[in-house]
Design a protein around this motif. Structure first.
Motif, PDB file in Angstrom:
ATOM      1  N   ILE A  68       0.853  -1.187   0.000  1.00  0.00           N
ATOM      2  CA  ILE A  68       0.000   0.000   0.000  1.00  0.00           C
ATOM      3  C   ILE A  68       0.884   1.230   0.000  1.00  0.00           C
ATOM      4  CG2 ILE A  68      -1.820   1.220   1.263  1.00  0.00           C
ATOM      5  CD1 ILE A  68      -2.408  -1.470   2.682  1.00  0.00           C
ATOM      6  N   SER A  69       0.529   2.219  -0.830  1.00  0.00           N
ATOM      7  CA  SER A  69       1.283   3.472  -0.840  1.00  0.00           C
ATOM      8  C   SER A  69       0.857   4.336   0.337  1.00  0.00           C
ATOM      9  CB  SER A  69       1.035   4.228  -2.149  1.00  0.00           C
ATOM     10  OG  SER A  69      -0.272   4.757  -2.170  1.00  0.00           O
ATOM     11  N   ARG A  70       1.635   5.371   0.610  1.00  0.00           N
ATOM     12  CA  ARG A  70       1.296   6.290   1.702  1.00  0.00           C
ATOM     13  C   ARG A  70      -0.029   6.989   1.455  1.00  0.00           C
ATOM     14  NH1 ARG A  70       6.643   9.635   2.298  1.00  0.00           N
ATOM     15  NH2 ARG A  70       5.488  10.683   0.684  1.00  0.00           N
ATOM     16  N   GLN A  71      -0.445   7.076   0.195  1.00  0.00           N
ATOM     17  CA  GLN A  71      -1.717   7.707  -0.142  1.00  0.00           C
ATOM     18  C   GLN A  71      -2.885   6.727  -0.047  1.00  0.00           C
ATOM     19  OE1 GLN A  71       1.033   7.926  -2.275  1.00  0.00           O
ATOM     20  NE2 GLN A  71       1.628   9.867  -1.344  1.00  0.00           N
ATOM     21  N   GLY A  72      -2.602   5.475   0.297  1.00  0.00           N
ATOM     22  CA  GLY A  72      -3.656   4.476   0.439  1.00  0.00           C
ATOM     23  C   GLY A  72      -3.969   3.710  -0.827  1.00  0.00           C
ATOM     24  N   LYS A  73      -3.168   3.880  -1.864  1.00  0.00           N
ATOM     25  CA  LYS A  73      -3.372   3.140  -3.114  1.00  0.00           C
ATOM     26  C   LYS A  73      -2.755   1.753  -2.981  1.00  0.00           C
ATOM     27  CE  LYS A  73      -4.349   6.799  -5.975  1.00  0.00           C
ATOM     28  NZ  LYS A  73      -5.714   7.134  -6.001  1.00  0.00           N
ATOM     29  N   VAL A  74      -3.487   0.748  -3.412  1.00  0.00           N
ATOM     30  CA  VAL A  74      -2.993  -0.620  -3.358  1.00  0.00           C
ATOM     31  C   VAL A  74      -2.128  -0.861  -4.586  1.00  0.00           C
ATOM     32  CG1 VAL A  74      -3.653  -3.042  -3.333  1.00  0.00           C
ATOM     33  CG2 VAL A  74      -5.026  -1.372  -2.100  1.00  0.00           C
ATOM     34  N   ARG A  75      -0.902  -1.295  -4.345  1.00  0.00           N
ATOM     35  CA  ARG A  75       0.041  -1.536  -5.447  1.00  0.00           C
ATOM     36  C   ARG A  75       0.222  -3.015  -5.753  1.00  0.00           C
ATOM     37  NH1 ARG A  75      -0.831   2.893  -7.740  1.00  0.00           N
ATOM     38  NH2 ARG A  75      -0.055   4.753  -6.691  1.00  0.00           N
ATOM     39  N   LEU A  76      -0.062  -3.883  -4.796  1.00  0.00           N
ATOM     40  CA  LEU A  76       0.058  -5.319  -5.024  1.00  0.00           C
ATOM     41  C   LEU A  76      -0.755  -6.043  -3.960  1.00  0.00           C
ATOM     42  CD1 LEU A  76       3.177  -7.269  -5.961  1.00  0.00           C
ATOM     43  CD2 LEU A  76       2.078  -7.926  -3.850  1.00  0.00           C
ATOM     44  N   TYR A  82       8.823   0.970   3.632  1.00  0.00           N
ATOM     45  CA  TYR A  82      10.037   1.214   2.872  1.00  0.00           C
ATOM     46  C   TYR A  82       9.716   2.347   1.907  1.00  0.00           C
ATOM     47  CZ  TYR A  82      11.974  -3.214   4.494  1.00  0.00           C
ATOM     48  OH  TYR A  82      12.463  -4.236   5.274  1.00  0.00           O
ATOM     49  N   ALA A  83      10.374   3.491   2.078  1.00  0.00           N
ATOM     50  CA  ALA A  83      10.136   4.688   1.264  1.00  0.00           C
ATOM     51  C   ALA A  83       8.647   5.037   1.315  1.00  0.00           C
ATOM     52  CB  ALA A  83      10.653   4.490  -0.149  1.00  0.00           C
ATOM     53  N   SER A  84       7.970   5.006   0.179  1.00  0.00           N
ATOM     54  CA  SER A  84       6.561   5.413   0.158  1.00  0.00           C
ATOM     55  C   SER A  84       5.602   4.227   0.196  1.00  0.00           C
ATOM     56  CB  SER A  84       6.285   6.251  -1.093  1.00  0.00           C
ATOM     57  OG  SER A  84       6.466   5.462  -2.246  1.00  0.00           O
ATOM     58  N   LEU A  85       6.105   3.025   0.433  1.00  0.00           N
ATOM     59  CA  LEU A  85       5.261   1.829   0.410  1.00  0.00           C
ATOM     60  C   LEU A  85       5.248   1.113   1.753  1.00  0.00           C
ATOM     61  CD1 LEU A  85       6.273   0.284  -3.017  1.00  0.00           C
ATOM     62  CD2 LEU A  85       4.050   1.246  -2.433  1.00  0.00           C
ATOM     63  N   TYR A  86       4.075   0.610   2.102  1.00  0.00           N
ATOM     64  CA  TYR A  86       3.921  -0.262   3.258  1.00  0.00           C
ATOM     65  C   TYR A  86       3.789  -1.688   2.746  1.00  0.00           C
ATOM     66  CZ  TYR A  86       3.020   3.765   6.249  1.00  0.00           C
ATOM     67  OH  TYR A  86       3.130   4.937   6.952  1.00  0.00           O
ATOM     68  N   PHE A  87       4.673  -2.553   3.192  1.00  0.00           N
ATOM     69  CA  PHE A  87       4.626  -3.976   2.863  1.00  0.00           C
ATOM     70  C   PHE A  87       3.962  -4.674   4.044  1.00  0.00           C
ATOM     71  CE2 PHE A  87       7.792  -2.271   0.165  1.00  0.00           C
ATOM     72  CZ  PHE A  87       7.921  -3.114  -0.931  1.00  0.00           C
TER      73      PHE A  87
END
Length: 173
Positions: free
Chosen positions: A20-28, A74-79
């Motif tokens: 999840i990005s810091r903006q709440g967008k799901v990336r995977l 990690y950076a702008s992503l939450y794993f």
């Protein structure tokens, strides 16, 4: 004579993986337990709200619906990985870090854009690391070899398709 048997007591059962990005967008997303599409949407909305609202000094574990969610930024992503409550949180953090290190090696300091434009590679790498929610490969070198072989196959297929297209174009002129 005593015999000792080594048992695999350090096994983590992952229910799902979210990036999840810091903006709440799901990336995977990768689901290893059965969830309906409606449940998945609800889980993503609920967890992203919980994780994004937590302060940076709080621990990276959340008790959630009888399970445990382990996350790392990690950076702008939450794993994020969801595991059983009795599973080892530190081992789960190590699996997250292992995946990030492999992504870093492949993309050269991975960033959110790498995952947006090369999501298929991120999924492929995840599938090399985890299978059925359990750690499959702990060797970064082995994963890198398999990914390099896959890239070679893809490049060869593209070359063949390109040469075939050129031959067809030449034949139809």
């Amino acid at each position: 004579m005593l015999q000792y048997y080594v048992t695999d007591t350090c096994s983590v059962r992952i229910h799902f993986v979210l990036l999840i990005s810091r903006q709440g967008k799901v990336r995977l997303t990768k689901w290893y337990s059965p969830y309906s599409q409606k449940e998945r949407t609800k889980v993503i909305r609920e967890l992203s709200g919980m994780i994004l609202s937590r302060g940076p000094k709080l621990c990276n574990f959340i008790e959630w619906r009888g399970l445990k969610v382990v996350y790392k930024r990690y950076a702008s992503l939450y794993f994020c990985m969801c595991v059983d409550t009795e599973d080892n949180e530190l081992e789960t953090l190590e699996i997250i870090h292992h995946y990030v290190e492999i992504l870093d090696r492949y993309f050269g300091n991975v960033c959110e854009l790498d995952l947006i434009f090369n999501f298929h590679k991120a999924y492929y790498i995840l599938d090399e690391v985890l299978i059925a929610g359990e750690l499959q490969e702990s060797s970064k070198k082995s994963v890198a070899r398999v990914i390099a072989a896959q890239d070679t196959l893809i490049d060869n297929a593209k070359e063949q398709a390109s040469s075939l297209s050129n031959m067809i174009a030449q034949a139809t002129k």
